[in-house]
Design a protein around this motif. Structure first.
Motif, PDB file in Angstrom:
ATOM      1  N   VAL A 122       0.817  -1.217   0.000  1.00  0.00           N
ATOM      2  CA  VAL A 122       0.000   0.000   0.000  1.00  0.00           C
ATOM      3  C   VAL A 122       0.853   1.270   0.000  1.00  0.00           C
ATOM      4  O   VAL A 122       0.633   2.165  -0.824  1.00  0.00           O
ATOM      5  N   PRO A 123       1.858   1.406   0.883  1.00  0.00           N
ATOM      6  CA  PRO A 123       2.689   2.614   0.810  1.00  0.00           C
ATOM      7  C   PRO A 123       3.420   2.761  -0.520  1.00  0.00           C
ATOM      8  O   PRO A 123       3.571   3.882  -1.018  1.00  0.00           O
ATOM      9  N   ALA A 124       3.854   1.639  -1.111  1.00  0.00           N
ATOM     10  CA  ALA A 124       4.555   1.729  -2.398  1.00  0.00           C
ATOM     11  C   ALA A 124       3.627   2.241  -3.495  1.00  0.00           C
ATOM     12  O   ALA A 124       4.004   3.112  -4.294  1.00  0.00           O
ATOM     13  N   LEU A 125       2.406   1.732  -3.545  1.00  0.00           N
ATOM     14  CA  LEU A 125       1.456   2.178  -4.558  1.00  0.00           C
ATOM     15  C   LEU A 125       1.038   3.621  -4.324  1.00  0.00           C
ATOM     16  O   LEU A 125       0.890   4.409  -5.251  1.00  0.00           O
ATOM     17  N   ARG A 126       0.850   3.974  -3.067  1.00  0.00           N
ATOM     18  CA  ARG A 126       0.471   5.350  -2.755  1.00  0.00           C
ATOM     19  C   ARG A 126       1.615   6.322  -3.038  1.00  0.00           C
ATOM     20  O   ARG A 126       1.381   7.497  -3.324  1.00  0.00           O
ATOM     21  N   ALA A 127       2.828   5.841  -2.948  1.00  0.00           N
ATOM     22  CA  ALA A 127       3.977   6.694  -3.284  1.00  0.00           C
ATOM     23  C   ALA A 127       4.070   6.936  -4.780  1.00  0.00           C
ATOM     24  O   ALA A 127       4.765   7.849  -5.220  1.00  0.00           O
ATOM     25  N   GLY A 128       3.387   6.116  -5.573  1.00  0.00           N
ATOM     26  CA  GLY A 128       3.354   6.331  -7.014  1.00  0.00           C
ATOM     27  C   GLY A 128       3.880   5.197  -7.861  1.00  0.00           C
ATOM     28  O   GLY A 128       3.991   5.339  -9.079  1.00  0.00           O
ATOM     29  N   ALA A 129       4.228   4.050  -7.246  1.00  0.00           N
ATOM     30  CA  ALA A 129       4.675   2.911  -8.044  1.00  0.00           C
ATOM     31  C   ALA A 129       3.575   2.493  -9.012  1.00  0.00           C
ATOM     32  O   ALA A 129       2.405   2.441  -8.643  1.00  0.00           O
ATOM     33  N   SER A 130       3.958   2.174 -10.241  1.00  0.00           N
ATOM     34  CA  SER A 130       2.995   1.782 -11.269  1.00  0.00           C
ATOM     35  C   SER A 130       2.742   0.283 -11.284  1.00  0.00           C
ATOM     36  O   SER A 130       1.936  -0.202 -12.079  1.00  0.00           O
ATOM     37  N   GLY A 131       3.435  -0.446 -10.433  1.00  0.00           N
ATOM     38  CA  GLY A 131       3.241  -1.883 -10.337  1.00  0.00           C
ATOM     39  C   GLY A 131       4.034  -2.432  -9.170  1.00  0.00           C
ATOM     40  O   GLY A 131       4.890  -1.743  -8.598  1.00  0.00           O
ATOM     41  N   TYR A 132       3.725  -3.680  -8.809  1.00  0.00           N
ATOM     42  CA  TYR A 132       4.374  -4.295  -7.656  1.00  0.00           C
ATOM     43  C   TYR A 132       4.523  -5.790  -7.920  1.00  0.00           C
ATOM     44  O   TYR A 132       3.526  -6.505  -8.038  1.00  0.00           O
ATOM     45  N   LEU A 133       5.769  -6.243  -8.035  1.00  0.00           N
ATOM     46  CA  LEU A 133       6.062  -7.654  -8.250  1.00  0.00           C
ATOM     47  C   LEU A 133       6.901  -8.185  -7.100  1.00  0.00           C
ATOM     48  O   LEU A 133       7.719  -7.465  -6.528  1.00  0.00           O
ATOM     49  N   VAL A 134       6.702  -9.462  -6.776  1.00  0.00           N
ATOM     50  CA  VAL A 134       7.589 -10.120  -5.831  1.00  0.00           C
ATOM     51  C   VAL A 134       8.682 -10.835  -6.626  1.00  0.00           C
ATOM     52  O   VAL A 134       8.514 -11.167  -7.796  1.00  0.00           O
ATOM     53  N   LYS A 135       9.813 -11.041  -5.947  1.00  0.00           N
ATOM     54  CA  LYS A 135      11.002 -11.507  -6.658  1.00  0.00           C
ATOM     55  C   LYS A 135      10.944 -12.968  -7.096  1.00  0.00           C
ATOM     56  O   LYS A 135      11.838 -13.433  -7.795  1.00  0.00           O
ATOM     57  N   ASP A 136       9.896 -13.687  -6.718  1.00  0.00           N
ATOM     58  CA  ASP A 136       9.773 -15.059  -7.213  1.00  0.00           C
ATOM     59  C   ASP A 136       9.055 -15.108  -8.560  1.00  0.00           C
ATOM     60  O   ASP A 136       8.744 -16.186  -9.075  1.00  0.00           O
ATOM     61  N   ALA A 137       8.772 -13.932  -9.138  1.00  0.00           N
ATOM     62  CA  ALA A 137       8.125 -13.887 -10.455  1.00  0.00           C
ATOM     63  C   ALA A 137       9.029 -14.523 -11.506  1.00  0.00           C
ATOM     64  O   ALA A 137      10.251 -14.433 -11.435  1.00  0.00           O
TER      65      ALA A 137
END
Length: 254
Positions: free
Chosen positions: A101-116
């Motif tokens: 939530v803080p990352a998206l609210r800061a303006g990130a356009s996406g969020y992936l975990v490193k096991d992708a």
């Protein structure tokens, strides 16, 4: 497996931000092997990333969250404000909402975990560059469970430009009961519903039987009406307003 890169697209420039050299090496090797990508630089912490982004102007910044010094959330907020052309894709180990939530609210356009998988990372970078939202399935599930279950979201930190009296982040469901609900056209609401299902613009265009340009126009109109900057914030605002709930695996019914 073949590349997901479309040869008709312009080259995509990247910056890698992670405090672990092995992770940066792995990402550089991944994109060096993919046609159409160019890694412009690497940074090991947030302040360095902000300065480098201003100098290099990459299309996409792959951003770790937990780093020494300035963390990835604050770095994301500063990049979004100081270098808005560059899109930030969070790529981190942590998939809990206290980070998402803080990352998206800061303006990130996406969020992936490193096991992708490798192809998921490459595809996500291209989606983010085209102003499309991308989330790991585990992240999308966490957001959906939060909306449907009214689970409070803890906050590990405040955004760099957030007022100090800002209350802790509450569940999206609780927020929606207090939010102003804008009036949307039928097309705008359909677009918002498909965004909530995780579809990109091309997939939405196919579902709605309209052009890709029309979908981009609907997304732009949603940004204006919901006071959002991009698709991620459109989705968050739509959830907070009670207009949609994420239903990522079912067909849209009206």
């Amino acid at each position: 497996m073949g590349s997901v890169y479309d040869q008709n697209m312009d080259s995509c420039t990247l910056m890698l931000v992670d405090d672990h050299p092995l992770m940066r090496d792995a990402l550089r090797n991944l994109f060096d092997a993919e046609p159409g990508f160019q890694v412009l630089g690497e940074a090991s912490e947030g302040a360095e990333a902000v300065q480098m982004c201003l100098e290099l102007d990459p299309d996409v910044v792959l951003m770790d969250i937990r780093m020494p010094g300035m963390d990835g959330i604050e770095a994301t907020a500063q990049i979004v404000h100081q270098a808005p052309r560059s899109k930030v894709l969070a790529l981190t180990t942590f998939s809990t909402l206290e980070y998402v939530v803080p990352a998206l609210r800061a303006g990130a356009s996406g969020y992936l975990v490193k096991d992708a998988r490798h192809e998921e990372i490459v595809s996500a970078v291209l989606q983010v560059r085209e102003d499309e939202m991308t989330l790991s399935q585990s992240v999308a599930n966490s957001l959906a469970n939060n909306v449907l279950g009214d689970v409070p979201v803890p906050s590990v930190r405040k955004s760099w430009n957030e007022p100090t009296n800002t209350p802790p982040v509450e569940s999206y469901g609780a927020a929606s009961r207090q939010s102003y609900v804008p009036e949307l056209t039928a097309r705008e609401l359909d677009t918002l519903r498909w965004i909530a299902k995780g579809l990109n613009n091309n997939e939405i265009a196919e579902k709605m039987k309209v052009s890709h340009g029309s979908v981009k126009a609907y997304v732009s109109q949603l940004c204006d009406k919901l006071g959002a900057r991009d698709r991620v914030q459109v989705l968050i605002a739509g959830i907070q307003s009670g207009l949609v709930k994420p239903e990522l695996t079912e067909d849209l019914t009206r």
